[in-house]
Each structure stands twice: as C-alpha cells, then as structure tokens.
Enzyme design. Sequence first.
Site, mmCIF file in Angstrom:
data_model
loop_
_atom_site.group_PDB
_atom_site.id
_atom_site.type_symbol
_atom_site.label_atom_id
_atom_site.label_comp_id
_atom_site.label_asym_id
_atom_site.label_seq_id
_atom_site.Cartn_x
_atom_site.Cartn_y
_atom_site.Cartn_z
ATOM 1 N N HIS A 1 7.038 5.675 1.362
ATOM 2 C CA HIS A 1 6.531 6.544 0.310
ATOM 3 C C HIS A 1 7.501 7.693 0.129
ATOM 4 O O HIS A 1 7.872 8.345 1.099
ATOM 5 C CB HIS A 1 5.151 7.090 0.689
ATOM 6 C CG HIS A 1 4.090 6.032 0.685
ATOM 7 N ND1 HIS A 1 3.577 5.524 -0.472
ATOM 8 C CD2 HIS A 1 3.486 5.389 1.705
ATOM 9 C CE1 HIS A 1 2.669 4.606 -0.170
ATOM 10 N NE2 HIS A 1 2.593 4.496 1.146
ATOM 11 N N CYS B 1 8.633 5.279 -4.525
ATOM 12 C CA CYS B 1 8.419 6.006 -5.767
ATOM 13 C C CYS B 1 9.583 6.972 -5.986
ATOM 14 O O CYS B 1 10.079 7.557 -5.035
ATOM 15 C CB CYS B 1 7.119 6.790 -5.710
ATOM 16 S SG CYS B 1 5.706 5.724 -5.484
#
Lengths: 527, 388
Positions: free
Chosen positions: B144, B186
Amino acid sequence: MTPRKQPPPESPSDIRRRTHVILSFWLIILFLGLPIWWWTTTIYRARLPLQEMLEWADGKACRPVFPLRISIQANSLQEQEAQNLLRLTQHALDDLNDFSGHHLRLQLSPPSSDAKQTHDSGSALTIRLIPGETTTATLDPLEPVLDITYPPNAIPLPTSSSSTLATYVAAQLRSTFAEEQATISYLLSTNAIPSEHRPQGLSPEAAESLSKRTTRSLKYAPTYHLTFSLFTSGPLPSSWDIEAAIDEYMKPVLDVLSPIHNFTIDTQVQLYATPGVQNQVLNKEDLSSFINAAEWPLSPSIGGAPTINFIVFVGNQTIAAASQSPEDASGSESSAAHSWLIPQWGTVYLLSLPLDVTHLSVASLKQPLLTFTSHLLSLTGTPQSGSLPLRLSTLARIRSADLLLRASSTLGSLARLALALPSISIPRSVADGVAKTMAHLRLACETLGGAEGLAHARIAEAEAERAFFEKSMVGQLYFPDEHKIAVYLPLLGPVAVPLVLGLINELKAWSKRRREMAKRGEEKKRE
Amino acid sequence: MKLTGLLALSALLGAALVNAKHTSNWAVLVCTSRFWFNYRHLANVLSIYRTVKRLGIPDSQIILMLPDDMACNPRNAFPGTVYSNADRAVDLYGDNIEVDYRGYEVTVENFIRLLTDRVGDEMPRSKRLLTDDRSNILVYMTGHGGNEFLKFQDAEEIGAFDLADAFEQMWEKKRYHEILFMIDTCQANTMYSKLYSPNIIATGSSELDQSSYSHHADSDIGVAVIDRYTYYNLEFLETEVRDTSSKRTVGDLFDSYTYEKIHSNAGVRYDLFRGGAEAARSRLLTDFFGNVQDVEVDLSKNTTLEEDLLSLSKTIAALHRKAAEQEATMKNNATSERRAQITGQKKTQFAKPLTDDNWWTKKILGATAVAGCAFLWGLSSFLEGPGR
C-alpha cells in the site's frame, strides 16, 4: 452597583519572584534544553580527506607503474660486450614500448658458475644468453627464464649503434609480456584513469577478448570455496573417489596458486537429479539453462567467500556439434565437447558411463578434473600465454593492479557519497578505515609488482570495502519537513504555549512598570 | 594521426562499456503488507517469484521478502497454499520456496541494508544482494502506498527519496549493470519519480491520485487474489516469454499495458537509461526476468596439454616447498639463537581489559556518580538532622 472587585495589589517581592521563575525556565531551555536537543539530533560526520580520496579515484594520487626488472645472464660474454648488448636492447625496448605504466628494465646479473641456480627472485624474468648456431628463444617451463641462443657473429661491436640480436631480444621480451601489458592497460582504461596515462594502440579485437576474459573471471577474493558435485540421472553411480582424484589432478595447481588465493573444498553427491533441460542433444541455448537451480543444492553459502562450482553430470545427454565453435565443429564425432564453462560460476562436465558402474574411480575422474583444473585457472583470471611460472607472476601483478584500482574507486565512491548525501552519518570507524586504506594504497603503489604490493593492495581493498559498507551508515536519510512538524508539534506545542505567553505577559508588565516609573519620576521632578 | 587514433580508441572503449553484457541476474521481490485482507500482495510477489524461477534465476539470486505467511494463516481455507487465480491451477507456495526475509524482518531498514549491502558479518550470503557491475537486477515491490511513499507493515514507510538514494549508492559502488524497477501500489508512479541514478528502467501501476485495483476475488478464499497490473504482467510473461530463448523486449511488455485492462494509467520511465527510450525498449525481457549466461563450450582438445600443466605445477610446487623449507630452517636457526638470549628475561602478563578505549573516562565517570550519590545522601541527612 459596586465596581468590580480588584485583586489585592501584589507585593513587589511576589512580582520579583515571578520574574525569577519565568527567567529560570527560559534559562534552562536556552542553556540546557537547546544544546541537548542540538547535541542529540546532529548527525555525527567524521572528517574524511575527501580531496585526497577523489584524487585516488581519478588516478592522480598514484600512477600505477610496474617496473619489471629483467636480468640478463651472459656467462660466455665479456663484461664489456654484455654491457653493450644490454644498452642496445634497452634502447630497442624503449623504442618499442608506448605504454609508460609497464616498463621493462634490464640489468646484468653477475655471472654465476652454477648453471642450475639461475633465477633470482627479485626480477620478473631472467634471460639466459647461450652461444649456439642460430638465434632461437625458448621459455623455460619450470622457471621464469627465457633461453636465447645466438650465433657467434651476432655479438654487437662496441661501436655499432644497432644489433640484430638486441632487436631480437627486445621483440621476444615484448611478445612475452604483450598479454600482461594489454590486460593492465585494459584495466586502467575501464577504471577511468586519465587518458594521458593510458596506453595507445589497444586493438578492438584485443579489447574485446580482454573484456570477455575479465567477464569470465571471478572478482578477486582471498579465499574461494570449490564445490565438487556429482549429479546422476539415475541411481548409479553412487560414490566417487573424489578426494584421491583432487589430490592427484588438482592439488598441484592449487599449491601453485596458494600465494595468491586460498581454497577450501567441499563435495556432494545427488542421485536422480533432473537437469533443467531434458533434450537428448543440447544446443548452446540449452546449456545455460541446464543447471536446475531450483532443485540442485548449489548455493551452500558457506562462510563469506564466493563459491566456484564444478559439476560432473552422469547421464546420456550430449552437446550438439553446432554449438561448438566453428573451427572445432569440423572435427570428427568422437571429439565432441563434454564440458562448458559458465562465466564467474564454474564448470559442468557431462560424463556418459555404462549403466552398471556403481563407483567412479580416480581414473574415470581424470578427464573431468583436468578440465576443471584448466577452467579454474581461467576463472581466477590467469593469463593464457607464456610458461606457467610467468603466467602466475603475471596473475599476481594483474590482481594487485586490479585490487589497487578497485580500492581507489571505492574511496572515490565513498567521497562522492559523503558529498552527495549531507544527512548520512559517518562514524569514526569509516575515517579510520579510509586512513588505513590510503596508507596501504600508498605502500602498494610503491611496491607494485612484488608480493608485498599484492599483500598491501589486498589489505587496502578489504579496508576500503569495510569502510564503504560500514553497517551503521544506514537509516532513513530523508525526512520531509511535514514529518518534522508532525513529530515536534504535539510534543513541544503544549509546553511552548504557556512558556511563550508567560514571557510575553512578563515583558508587557515590565514595560508597563517602567513607563509608570518614568511617569512618576517626571511628576516628582515637576513637584 | 595519433589524435585520431586516441579518439577512435576512446570511442571504442565507450562503445565497449555500453555494449558490455551482464553476467548474472538477480531479483529483489518485496511485499510490504501484512494481514489476511492483503492476501493479494503476497500472491503478486509469489507469482513474480515463480516466473523468474521458471526462467532460470536460482534461489540464491532471488531475494524474497514476505511480511506475512498466508499459507499458514488460520483463515486460509486451503492450508499450505497460496493461489493468485480463482481457478487455483498453480499453487504458488508449493514445496520449493526460499523466503529470505520473513515477518517482522521486512523493514525499511533491512530493505535499504539489502540494497546497499551494509550488513554485519552475521548475515548469511543467501540473504545478501551480492551483485557487481555486471549484474542485472529486477526490483519488484508491492503493497500500500501513497504520494512518494510505500508503507511497510503498517509501522513505517519508505520514501521515494530514500529509494533514490539507495539506488544511487548502489550505482556509486558499481553494484548493478541495469535495473528494471516495477512497482504495483496506489500512486505507484510517484515512487520512481525521484530516482536519479543511470541505467534504470522504471514502471509503475498507477499515476498520482490513482488507485491500483485488484483483478478478481476467489469466493472460497474470500479475498482478492491478485492485482490487475501484476495480473497482466504475468499474463504477458506466461504467454509470450515461455523460455529463456524468447526474443520479447521490455518495450513489448510496456506496450501491452492499457487503461482498459489495468484501470489506471501505468507509467514508464526511460530517461535514466543510457541510450534513452530506444535502448531501454529494445532490452530483452529475459535480460531481467531470466538467467541468461554466455556459456563457453570447450573445444575438444587433446589432454596432453593439461597433463603437462599438471606435472609442471607439481614440480613447481615442490620447488616452492623446498625453498620455503630452506627459508624456514634458516629462520629457525636465527630465532633459536635469539630465543637463547631472551630466555633470561621473561615477563608475566597482567590481565587486560578487552577494549581499552575510554577505559579511564569510564572509571572516572563511575567514581563521580558514586561520589555524587554519597554527597546527596549526606546532604539530605544533614538537612533532615536539625529539623528533628
């Protein structure tokens, strides 16, 4: 309606005490808190001699020069004649040589009566001049000695300015050291040494073959682990006389290499081993994926030294003739290749045996081990031409040059890193390592070419590596300003607010008191 | 004349340096997230691990970092396995896997230590990145992330600047030839925006302010099993790069990325590469995902040469030994004489502290502390005394 009740007036002693309290808080913050904060959060950076380090990396601090002493032994010549010949040969050599880093210097060795004990250890090569019928030159296989015979009329007259014999000797010397010279100049050229120190005239082919050779050989390490593995495609053979075979076929070469490297030896046997490629005939592309890296236990990670793998694979696979080099492919079927060398890794030898052999004898291991031995020499970077003693002494010189250059370039990397990353910490041990490296580099540079030079270069390289890879020189280097605010604000905000406000109030009250005092003073004056 | 020769030579050397082949392939595969709902990140890494292993990179040259063990997670309906596809055709965990950094070992510090090789002597060789200037490295990261950072294990994060500095240190120490940097997270493209070292091709799954999405979920496992970017990379590698002889290039792989497939704009960065986009795009995929070695087949030669070499080394070794023995006896004679002189004055050795740095400072510090305590005690008892 009564006016709002005023607090009782403060006594001057209370006011003074409050001032003292606030002042003492601020004094502690300024003279204790700030220095402690500063002291505990600054990054320790030992002073490094950056300029000097960069000079080493650029090759300005040391000009790698190999003065090779070559002694000429001419027992049958007069002193005068020999001196003359030496002078002429030296001239011829200097004319031929265009690379100042590699210099051959001739000297006359005193004529010794003992014909056997000819070579003295201080010089790189001894030339033995022997009267004979024609001009010939042969390298002694056991000692670094070049035997040159000459016809009686070839001795130059004291007055002549040139001599065919001198030219011949010079040409022989040059061809003997050609490979070493090319290798060292290649090393220098790939290490960003300024171009005026570089030799000219490295032909493209030579450069390519040299680059191929340097790619093939392993990085220098004082110790190598040799791992001998026997993999069989079936249940047999299940044992081998590897120890005896190593003693017989490899030990001598290891002994000869021992001044330069140490070796440790491990062996293993694995049955029912499946290679990475199942084809019956192996093409060149197959060879690189033949090793079944997933299932063969080939990375023992013993100690800290690199491993050289030697694999004997017992199976019935063969190497396709087309994958062999063109000049070899013309050979008959029976002379097909059995082995291949994997650069910087080791060798695979395919051994096909009758099905019922249960034990590999020393005799059947002879061929594989001889192949391994010659590959070991090329994996360690031994040059290919010349007699064995010469090849070994050349290897020592090439390795010391290599180590010297590597240590210098590591110093340069460290210096550039220290400049580029201002927030990296540099502990004192790094500075010590750098100082030690430079001391040894200086010594190595002075004694380049000898055994001592190699020893110093080795220490210098190890120290430079240790300094660069210092364990504590890591950690997160970059903190964005947002992070700093996020860390400091919750901690210091609640403390700072009353302190700052207290100070401001106090200052206000103080200035007010002063103004009142002044006013009162004026009033008094007026009265 | 000489000048042109020099120019030609330098041009030649320059060309040789550019065209120099790599000799070894390494892969650094990093997953940075824990916990069951991040199953897909571990599956991402493991499927890339399978691919590079299939193409021949040995385990000793793959550094695999897994912060969690999905195979043994109590919520795993298929214990001991990890799948990256709902068809569950390939068990990624299998029986042959070598995880180098596991669990809480996966930290930013360890990752930077790995790249820069600043490790202690206690670190085994299998956990180190032992590359040199002829090594190609594939760096794959997933987890992440956000704008210019990638979170490690919910506890810390690596910034784009730290990553760039680590690569720069590797370049300075000549620890790589070329790097292919891939990141699936991301806002992944921000992670490579700060890189500044040469010879790096970088690619990421999504732009600033874009998420990187998962591909599909397995209803029996109960969570998403793979991310879209990794899924389509794998699809390409599995269908187009079947073995090490494949001639597919890095450019082919990058051209296969579309917004329709990945649902975010995959990014590519060529400008650091020597030779620019053209050279970078023409690199073979097997230069990074495979283990291509330039083997040298032996000429079938007669063995007499080698035997000669052997007998020669035997005699030379014997000569060396003889010389060494002679020297040793000479030295022995000398030392025995000297020893005879010395024996009269023998010394006894005293016990010595192991390290003598700051020994006195430490002593003084200790003494001061004891004296200070005693003084305080004395003072307090003195002050207490009159009151009583």
